[in-house]
Write an enzyme that holds these catalytic residues in place. Sequence first.
Site, PDB file in Angstrom:
ATOM      1  N   LYS A  57      26.494  -0.337  -7.060  1.00  0.00           N
ATOM      2  CA  LYS A  57      27.245  -0.844  -5.902  1.00  0.00           C
ATOM      3  C   LYS A  57      26.553  -2.041  -5.238  1.00  0.00           C
ATOM      4  CE  LYS A  57      29.253   2.092  -3.014  1.00  0.00           C
ATOM      5  NZ  LYS A  57      29.360   3.288  -2.151  1.00  0.00           N
ATOM      6  N   TYR A 111      21.392  -0.725 -13.841  1.00  0.00           N
ATOM      7  CA  TYR A 111      20.689  -1.867 -13.228  1.00  0.00           C
ATOM      8  C   TYR A 111      21.042  -3.151 -13.972  1.00  0.00           C
ATOM      9  CZ  TYR A 111      16.705  -4.478 -11.248  1.00  0.00           C
ATOM     10  OH  TYR A 111      15.905  -5.388 -10.594  1.00  0.00           O
TER      11      TYR A 111
END
Length: 333
Positions: free
Chosen positions: A116, A170
Amino acid sequence: MKYYLSSSKILNPFQIHDQVQSSVRKRILITGAAGFLGSHLCDRFIEEGYHVIAMDNLITGSLHNIEHLLKFENFEFHHHDVTTFVHVPGELDYILHFASPASPIDYLRMPIQTLKVGSLGTHNLLGLAKDKKARILVASTSEVYGDPLVSPQSEDYWGNVNPVGPRGVYDEAKRFQEAMTMAYHHAHELDTRIVRIFNTYGHRMRREDGRALPTFVEQALRGEDITIYGDGMQTRSFCYISDQVEGIFRLLHVDYHLPVNIGNPDEITILELAKDIIRLTNSTSKIVFRELPMDDPKQRRPDITLAQTLLSWTPKVNREEGLLKTIEYFKNL
Ligand code: UDP
């Protein structure tokens, strides 16, 4: 009503607004400001006389990293999660988006927050930059190269990333961030910068961060076993924090929009790193080998030709000097 902590005072947004209207300083928003890199960037921009608006949700950052700055009238801290709408009163000249869990154990623990902040958080900050007509620099990473099949990695290498592996949260968030930043640059003529940060170390890293370098230093200082994952033949290239900050500072101030690697090309195996740390701490620790995590990159070394040419920058702190400073910091914790 949202409250912000500023100069050890509690202000509401309107008070901040009044305060900034009279300021002639360049105003910069730094997200992830209470983290390792973010806090060093706050130091640098305060030193340079900017008005720094520091923002962090403190899920991995710590107020200890920036509490020494609260006394400055040109520093304010906003406790806020950038994945929700970001409101900053007054003008903004620059935005540095450095908010994100960045250590493998953190992003494995917080996969959704990691996705997010790289996607929704980046979108919010690009929107804010557009609204304020601010220049924005986003923190990308060597992880966009994944487990690279070429070495050293130059900016034109597209990478080798497993989107559904444990590190995908990531890597893909940062790849999306780069794509979104370029889209705003092209579609809205936004003034953007992208830095690809390679392994960076120094004081204010967390003891429990989980990354190899602080973990080995802690283990060596305590005389505990040094835990090497795999056979230790995987490589990394470690850049000292002051060199990283200098590179980022310079990149913000040149007119270049494509990604730029910032790191130190001094490549070593993780086994060599462990031995160096044992030697420099005069430790009695023994090396033990543990299972290598899935998708752990086998090699990582930045090609910094572009940064050297574009920024007249090159890393100055050698490994021994950087490690000694970092060891000193961990001893005093
Ligand atoms: N590593 C290790 N022992 C540890 C922590 C990490 O051997 O206690 C290894 C890890 O598997 C990787 C390298 O050290 O190969 C660097 O890992 P780090 O977590 O510092 O960051 P990365 O560069 O992988 O993002």
